[in-house]
Design a protein around this motif. Sequence first.
Motif, mmCIF file in Angstrom:
data_model
loop_
_atom_site.group_PDB
_atom_site.id
_atom_site.type_symbol
_atom_site.label_atom_id
_atom_site.label_comp_id
_atom_site.label_asym_id
_atom_site.label_seq_id
_atom_site.Cartn_x
_atom_site.Cartn_y
_atom_site.Cartn_z
ATOM 1 N N CYS A 27 0.869 -1.189 0.000
ATOM 2 C CA CYS A 27 0.000 0.000 0.000
ATOM 3 C C CYS A 27 0.899 1.230 0.000
ATOM 4 N N LYS A 28 0.537 2.252 -0.784
ATOM 5 C CA LYS A 28 1.366 3.449 -0.905
ATOM 6 C C LYS A 28 1.181 4.444 0.240
ATOM 7 N N LEU A 31 -0.524 -5.528 1.712
ATOM 8 C CA LEU A 31 -0.305 -5.729 0.278
ATOM 9 C C LEU A 31 -1.624 -5.564 -0.463
ATOM 10 N N VAL A 32 -1.550 -4.967 -1.641
ATOM 11 C CA VAL A 32 -2.741 -4.736 -2.464
ATOM 12 C C VAL A 32 -2.476 -5.312 -3.852
ATOM 13 N N PRO A 33 -3.529 -5.591 -4.623
ATOM 14 C CA PRO A 33 -3.320 -6.080 -5.994
ATOM 15 C C PRO A 33 -2.509 -5.080 -6.819
ATOM 16 N N TYR A 34 -1.822 -5.565 -7.819
ATOM 17 C CA TYR A 34 -0.917 -4.743 -8.623
ATOM 18 C C TYR A 34 -1.605 -3.516 -9.215
ATOM 19 N N CYS A 35 -2.850 -3.609 -9.605
ATOM 20 C CA CYS A 35 -3.546 -2.489 -10.248
ATOM 21 C C CYS A 35 -4.020 -1.430 -9.249
ATOM 22 N N SER A 36 -3.958 -1.707 -7.952
ATOM 23 C CA SER A 36 -4.400 -0.762 -6.930
ATOM 24 C C SER A 36 -3.216 -0.006 -6.348
ATOM 25 N N HIS A 42 -7.087 2.720 3.552
ATOM 26 C CA HIS A 42 -6.500 4.013 3.213
ATOM 27 C C HIS A 42 -7.005 4.623 1.906
ATOM 28 N N SER A 43 -7.678 3.868 1.071
ATOM 29 C CA SER A 43 -8.141 4.426 -0.200
ATOM 30 C C SER A 43 -9.115 5.597 -0.029
ATOM 31 N N PRO A 44 -10.020 5.598 0.995
ATOM 32 C CA PRO A 44 -10.878 6.792 1.155
ATOM 33 C C PRO A 44 -10.096 8.058 1.501
ATOM 34 N N LEU A 45 -8.917 7.916 2.065
ATOM 35 C CA LEU A 45 -8.113 9.083 2.430
ATOM 36 C C LEU A 45 -7.440 9.729 1.222
ATOM 37 N N HIS A 46 -7.333 8.981 0.121
ATOM 38 C CA HIS A 46 -6.579 9.460 -1.036
ATOM 39 C C HIS A 46 -7.420 9.630 -2.296
ATOM 40 N N ILE A 47 -8.741 9.727 -2.168
ATOM 41 C CA ILE A 47 -9.581 9.832 -3.366
ATOM 42 C C ILE A 47 -9.407 11.171 -4.081
#
Length: 119
Positions: free
Chosen positions: A9-10, A17-22, A28-33
Amino acid sequence: MPRRPDIPCKHPGCPRLVPYCSQYCDEHSPLHIHDVKGTKEKGYDGRWRKARAKFLNKYPLCSKCFEKGRLKKATVVDHKLPHRGDKVLFWNENNWQSLCKSCHDRKTMTEDRYQVFKY
Protein backbone atom coordinates in the motif's frame (compact mmCIF):
# COMPACT_ATOMS: atom_id res chain seq x y z
CA MET A 1 -0.37 -17.53 -17.08
CA PRO A 2 1.12 -16.24 -13.82
CA ARG A 3 -0.27 -13.06 -12.38
CA ARG A 4 1.72 -10.15 -11.02
CA PRO A 5 2.51 -10.20 -7.31
CA ASP A 6 0.77 -7.87 -4.88
CA ILE A 7 2.49 -4.59 -4.03
CA PRO A 8 2.65 -2.63 -0.76
CA CYS A 9 0.00 0.00 0.00
CA LYS A 10 1.37 3.45 -0.90
CA HIS A 11 0.10 5.06 2.31
CA PRO A 12 3.11 5.89 4.50
CA GLY A 13 3.78 3.17 7.07
CA CYS A 14 1.09 0.75 5.89
CA PRO A 15 2.42 -2.83 5.68
CA ARG A 16 -0.59 -4.31 3.79
CA LEU A 17 -0.30 -5.73 0.28
CA VAL A 18 -2.74 -4.74 -2.46
CA PRO A 19 -3.32 -6.08 -5.99
CA TYR A 20 -0.92 -4.74 -8.62
CA CYS A 21 -3.55 -2.49 -10.25
CA SER A 22 -4.40 -0.76 -6.93
CA GLN A 23 -2.46 1.87 -5.03
CA TYR A 24 -4.01 1.81 -1.56
CA CYS A 25 -5.57 -0.78 0.72
CA ASP A 26 -9.29 -0.65 1.59
CA GLU A 27 -8.57 1.25 4.82
CA HIS A 28 -6.50 4.01 3.21
CA SER A 29 -8.14 4.43 -0.20
CA PRO A 30 -10.88 6.79 1.15
CA LEU A 31 -8.11 9.08 2.43
CA HIS A 32 -6.58 9.46 -1.04
CA ILE A 33 -9.58 9.83 -3.37
CA HIS A 34 -8.80 13.51 -3.98
CA ASP A 35 -5.08 13.06 -4.67
CA VAL A 36 -5.44 12.97 -8.46
CA LYS A 37 -7.08 15.98 -10.07
CA GLY A 38 -9.56 15.47 -12.86
CA THR A 39 -9.43 17.37 -16.12
CA LYS A 40 -11.93 20.00 -14.95
CA GLU A 41 -9.82 20.78 -11.87
CA LYS A 42 -6.79 21.19 -14.15
CA GLY A 43 -8.67 23.81 -16.22
CA TYR A 44 -9.76 21.72 -19.22
CA ASP A 45 -13.43 22.73 -19.19
CA GLY A 46 -15.89 24.07 -21.76
CA ARG A 47 -13.99 27.33 -22.11
CA TRP A 48 -10.83 25.36 -22.96
CA ARG A 49 -12.66 23.18 -25.49
CA LYS A 50 -13.89 26.28 -27.34
CA ALA A 51 -10.46 27.92 -27.32
CA ARG A 52 -8.86 24.63 -28.44
CA ALA A 53 -11.27 24.24 -31.38
CA LYS A 54 -10.68 27.84 -32.44
CA PHE A 55 -6.88 27.37 -32.26
CA LEU A 56 -7.00 24.13 -34.26
CA ASN A 57 -9.10 25.84 -36.95
CA LYS A 58 -6.49 28.59 -37.16
CA TYR A 59 -3.49 26.17 -37.12
CA PRO A 60 -4.73 22.84 -38.54
CA LEU A 61 -1.31 21.24 -39.18
CA CYS A 62 1.04 19.59 -36.69
CA SER A 63 3.91 22.02 -36.10
CA LYS A 64 6.50 19.27 -35.38
CA CYS A 65 5.61 17.32 -38.53
CA PHE A 66 5.59 20.54 -40.56
CA GLU A 67 9.17 21.26 -39.40
CA LYS A 68 10.16 17.85 -40.83
CA GLY A 69 8.44 18.55 -44.16
CA ARG A 70 5.35 16.40 -43.53
CA LEU A 71 1.75 17.57 -43.64
CA LYS A 72 -0.28 15.95 -40.88
CA LYS A 73 -3.52 17.11 -39.29
CA ALA A 74 -3.19 18.39 -35.72
CA THR A 75 -5.60 17.01 -33.12
CA VAL A 76 -4.07 18.32 -29.88
CA VAL A 77 -3.30 21.81 -28.58
CA ASP A 78 -0.14 21.48 -26.53
CA HIS A 79 1.41 23.88 -24.04
CA LYS A 80 5.02 24.46 -25.14
CA LEU A 81 6.02 25.09 -21.54
CA PRO A 82 4.02 22.93 -19.11
CA HIS A 83 1.69 25.21 -17.14
CA ARG A 84 1.59 22.99 -14.00
CA GLY A 85 -1.46 24.86 -12.71
CA ASP A 86 -0.35 28.41 -13.62
CA LYS A 87 -3.51 29.97 -15.12
CA VAL A 88 -1.62 32.80 -16.86
CA LEU A 89 0.66 30.33 -18.64
CA PHE A 90 -2.32 28.03 -19.30
CA TRP A 91 -4.27 30.70 -21.24
CA ASN A 92 -1.28 32.34 -22.97
CA GLU A 93 -1.81 31.51 -26.67
CA ASN A 94 1.89 32.19 -27.38
CA ASN A 95 2.55 29.09 -25.27
CA TRP A 96 0.27 26.89 -27.44
CA GLN A 97 1.16 24.74 -30.43
CA SER A 98 -0.92 22.40 -32.53
CA LEU A 99 0.36 18.82 -32.65
CA CYS A 100 -0.77 15.43 -33.88
CA LYS A 101 -1.38 12.78 -31.23
CA SER A 102 1.88 10.92 -31.83
CA CYS A 103 4.03 14.09 -31.63
CA HIS A 104 2.18 15.21 -28.50
CA ASP A 105 2.69 11.85 -26.79
CA ARG A 106 6.39 11.83 -27.72
CA LYS A 107 6.88 15.39 -26.43
CA THR A 108 5.03 14.69 -23.21
CA MET A 109 7.06 11.56 -22.45
CA THR A 110 10.45 13.12 -23.27
CA GLU A 111 10.23 16.83 -22.40
CA ASP A 112 7.31 17.34 -20.01
CA ARG A 113 7.57 14.17 -17.96
CA TYR A 114 9.57 15.53 -15.02
CA GLN A 115 9.27 18.88 -13.34
CA VAL A 116 12.46 20.92 -13.69
CA PHE A 117 13.41 22.98 -10.67
CA LYS A 118 15.44 26.14 -11.23
CA TYR A 119 17.48 27.58 -8.37
